[in-house]
Design a protein around this motif. Structure first.
Motif, PDB file in Angstrom:
ATOM      1  N   MET A  19       2.106  39.503 -59.767  1.00 46.67           N
ATOM      2  CA  MET A  19       2.045  39.042 -61.229  1.00 46.67           C
ATOM      3  C   MET A  19       2.538  39.620 -62.373  1.00 46.67           C
ATOM      4  O   MET A  19       3.033  39.827 -63.486  1.00 46.67           O
ATOM      5  N   VAL A  20       0.584  40.330 -62.630  1.00 48.63           N
ATOM      6  CA  VAL A  20       0.469  40.960 -63.791  1.00 48.63           C
ATOM      7  C   VAL A  20       1.652  41.974 -63.598  1.00 48.63           C
ATOM      8  O   VAL A  20       2.822  42.647 -64.795  1.00 48.63           O
ATOM      9  N   LEU A  21       2.046  42.911 -62.962  1.00 45.12           N
ATOM     10  CA  LEU A  21       3.097  44.391 -62.725  1.00 45.12           C
ATOM     11  C   LEU A  21       4.237  43.675 -62.364  1.00 45.12           C
ATOM     12  O   LEU A  21       5.012  44.018 -63.971  1.00 45.12           O
ATOM     13  N   VAL A  22       4.783  42.385 -62.425  1.00 45.25           N
ATOM     14  CA  VAL A  22       6.607  41.486 -62.650  1.00 45.25           C
ATOM     15  C   VAL A  22       5.918  41.582 -64.663  1.00 45.25           C
ATOM     16  O   VAL A  22       7.386  41.600 -64.651  1.00 45.25           O
ATOM     17  N   HIS A  23       5.230  41.288 -65.073  1.00 44.77           N
ATOM     18  CA  HIS A  23       5.462  41.370 -66.584  1.00 44.77           C
ATOM     19  C   HIS A  23       5.120  42.579 -67.276  1.00 44.77           C
ATOM     20  O   HIS A  23       4.293  42.205 -68.594  1.00 44.77           O
ATOM     21  N   ALA A  24       4.538  43.604 -66.915  1.00 50.47           N
ATOM     22  CA  ALA A  24       3.690  44.784 -67.637  1.00 50.47           C
ATOM     23  C   ALA A  24       4.464  45.096 -68.418  1.00 50.47           C
ATOM     24  O   ALA A  24       4.271  45.754 -69.586  1.00 50.47           O
ATOM     25  N   ARG A  25       5.646  45.400 -68.060  1.00 51.02           N
ATOM     26  CA  ARG A  25       7.405  45.319 -69.178  1.00 51.02           C
ATOM     27  C   ARG A  25       6.364  44.863 -70.672  1.00 51.02           C
ATOM     28  O   ARG A  25       6.201  45.829 -71.887  1.00 51.02           O
ATOM     29  N   ALA A  26       6.555  43.796 -71.172  1.00 49.49           N
ATOM     30  CA  ALA A  26       5.693  43.515 -72.090  1.00 49.49           C
ATOM     31  C   ALA A  26       4.729  43.695 -72.779  1.00 49.49           C
ATOM     32  O   ALA A  26       4.502  44.269 -73.915  1.00 49.49           O
ATOM     33  N   LEU A  27       4.022  45.436 -71.678  1.00 49.49           N
ATOM     34  CA  LEU A  27       2.429  45.970 -72.104  1.00 49.49           C
ATOM     35  C   LEU A  27       3.405  46.264 -72.408  1.00 49.49           C
ATOM     36  O   LEU A  27       1.953  47.461 -72.733  1.00 49.49           O
ATOM     37  N   LEU A  28       3.925  47.398 -71.947  1.00 50.84           N
ATOM     38  CA  LEU A  28       4.195  48.911 -72.782  1.00 50.84           C
ATOM     39  C   LEU A  28       5.825  49.285 -74.124  1.00 50.84           C
ATOM     40  O   LEU A  28       5.604  49.977 -74.184  1.00 50.84           O
ATOM     41  N   LEU A  56      -2.460  38.256 -67.365  1.00 45.57           N
ATOM     42  CA  LEU A  56      -1.054  38.223 -68.424  1.00 45.57           C
ATOM     43  C   LEU A  56      -0.677  38.880 -69.641  1.00 45.57           C
ATOM     44  O   LEU A  56      -1.322  37.491 -69.614  1.00 45.57           O
ATOM     45  N   PRO A  57      -0.124  39.160 -69.439  1.00 49.56           N
ATOM     46  CA  PRO A  57       0.341  39.196 -71.024  1.00 49.56           C
ATOM     47  C   PRO A  57       0.306  37.873 -71.699  1.00 49.56           C
ATOM     48  O   PRO A  57       1.244  36.866 -71.332  1.00 49.56           O
ATOM     49  N   THR A  58      -0.471  38.154 -73.017  1.00 50.90           N
ATOM     50  CA  THR A  58      -0.508  36.659 -73.799  1.00 50.90           C
ATOM     51  C   THR A  58       0.167  37.398 -75.849  1.00 50.90           C
ATOM     52  O   THR A  58       0.292  38.010 -75.359  1.00 50.90           O
ATOM     53  N   ALA A  59      -0.640  36.621 -76.632  1.00 47.11           N
ATOM     54  CA  ALA A  59      -0.388  36.943 -78.006  1.00 47.11           C
ATOM     55  C   ALA A  59      -1.519  37.802 -77.605  1.00 47.11           C
ATOM     56  O   ALA A  59      -2.939  37.911 -77.350  1.00 47.11           O
ATOM     57  N   ASN A  60      -1.595  38.850 -78.918  1.00 48.56           N
ATOM     58  CA  ASN A  60      -2.977  39.711 -79.231  1.00 48.56           C
ATOM     59  C   ASN A  60      -3.135  40.510 -78.212  1.00 48.56           C
ATOM     60  O   ASN A  60      -4.060  40.172 -78.157  1.00 48.56           O
ATOM     61  N   ASN A  61      -2.248  40.824 -77.620  1.00 47.96           N
ATOM     62  CA  ASN A  61      -2.567  41.807 -76.223  1.00 47.96           C
ATOM     63  C   ASN A  61      -3.366  43.557 -77.016  1.00 47.96           C
ATOM     64  O   ASN A  61      -3.175  43.276 -78.082  1.00 47.96           O
ATOM     65  N   THR A  62      -3.726  44.015 -76.412  1.00 48.07           N
ATOM     66  CA  THR A  62      -4.984  45.368 -76.688  1.00 48.07           C
ATOM     67  C   THR A  62      -3.975  45.826 -77.410  1.00 48.07           C
ATOM     68  O   THR A  62      -3.982  45.692 -78.602  1.00 48.07           O
ATOM     69  N   HIS A  63      -2.843  46.150 -77.438  1.00 49.49           N
ATOM     70  CA  HIS A  63      -2.588  47.567 -77.688  1.00 49.49           C
ATOM     71  C   HIS A  63      -2.047  46.629 -79.114  1.00 49.49           C
ATOM     72  O   HIS A  63      -1.686  47.570 -80.309  1.00 49.49           O
ATOM     73  N   GLU A  64      -1.073  45.256 -79.292  1.00 53.85           N
ATOM     74  CA  GLU A  64      -0.601  44.942 -80.749  1.00 53.85           C
ATOM     75  C   GLU A  64      -1.290  45.102 -81.063  1.00 53.85           C
ATOM     76  O   GLU A  64      -1.542  45.242 -82.891  1.00 53.85           O
ATOM     77  N   VAL A  65      -2.896  44.357 -81.554  1.00 59.79           N
ATOM     78  CA  VAL A  65      -3.863  44.277 -82.277  1.00 59.79           C
ATOM     79  C   VAL A  65      -4.927  45.974 -82.350  1.00 59.79           C
ATOM     80  O   VAL A  65      -4.492  46.005 -84.053  1.00 59.79           O
TER      81      VAL A  65
END
Length: 270
Positions: free
Chosen positions: A114-123, A87-96
């Motif tokens: 559930m990760v899919l539900v929140h995947a927009r935060a990773l995009l 699940l997205p948290t702070a300092n995800n791979t793309h952010e770092v």
């Protein structure tokens, strides 16, 4: 930015909130809110006899940050395939990565609804780079590689990120085959970044936690010795300090208390 259409509402129906899930449990340990009562109950049960689990979660996350900063910085890597995203948290791979090198391209992979539900935060992505999300299981490396090629150039180095995920492939030889297939698909100059639970710290408590988890109806999990974890890096050059507890991989002045999560970064030279 590269985006894949997501069908979050439909996949959200697949959520079983009555059974604890590793991604949600880990989210709880990291102080997140994307978890349910079953996840919190399981975590609290384990914490009664394995209180270091909170440290393990934090140190594993800090290792991710240090490894990605090194690869995107000094090592010059610009592509990351993060499998078992969680699940997205702070300092995800793309952010770092994109903080260090804005042109970095990142593909996330997970099979948890559930990760899919929140995947927009990773995009989200810097304008110079790209991110994508693939709904897939580590057990299907061919699908992962095929889908990742939409965003990543496999003629250029790729960092394969496998943090706290290979332990859910309980058959040793199957796990080895999957990791080798992924490493074989990337060119020289690529990296393998991997973390995995062991019995090296608090063995009795780890065994108890493992038995409780595997009896609870969730995806089965294995712990492995450092020697067994080292097999994933066969043929790769281990970066200093080698295979160590997560808190001691280039700690940069942070807490170095040993925990049961071990990790390493290996470079493919040929």
């Amino acid at each position: 930015m590269t985006e894949k259409p997501l069908t979050a509402p439909a996949r959200a129906d697949a959520l079983d909130t009555s059974v604890p899930h590793s991604a949600r449990l880990w989210n709880y340990l990291l102080g997140g809110k994307d978890n349910f009562a079953a996840d919190r109950q399981a975590a609290e049960q384990v914490l009664t006899f394995l209180p270091e689990l909170v440290q393990s979660a934090r140190f594993n996350r800090e290792f991710l940050g240090r490894a990605v900063r090194h690869l995107a910085g000094e090592a010059g890597d610009r592509q990351f395939l993060d499998i078992g995203t969680g699940l997205p948290t702070a300092n995800n791979t793309h952010e770092v990565a994109q903080t260090t090198a804005p042109e970095s391209r990142i593909v996330y992979v997970d099979n948890d609804p559930m990760v899919l539900v929140h995947a927009r935060a990773l995009l989200t992505s810097s304008p110079e780079g790209a991110t994508d999300y693939i709904e897939a299981d580590l057990r299907d490396p061919e699908l992962i590689l095929a889908e990742a090629r939409r965003t990543l150039d496999f003629d250029q180095p790729v960092a394969i990120m496998l943090l706290g995920i290979v332990n859910f492939i309980v058959d040793d030889e199957e796990a080895i085959r999957i990791v080798r297939r992924l490493v074989d698909a990337v060119p020289a100059g690529s990296y393998l970044v991997l973390s995995h639970p062991t019995r090296e710290v608090n063995a009795e408590a780890v065994d108890r936690a493992l038995a409780m988890w595997n009896d609870g109806g969730s995806a089965k999990m294995a712990v492995r010795t450092p020697a067994a974890i080292g097999r994933y890096f066969a043929g790769l050059e281990l970066l200093d300090p080698g295979l160590v507890t997560c808190s001691r991989w280039r700690p940069d002045g942070n807490d170095t208390t040993p925990t049961s999560e071990y990790c390493a970064v290996g470079r493919k030279n040929g």
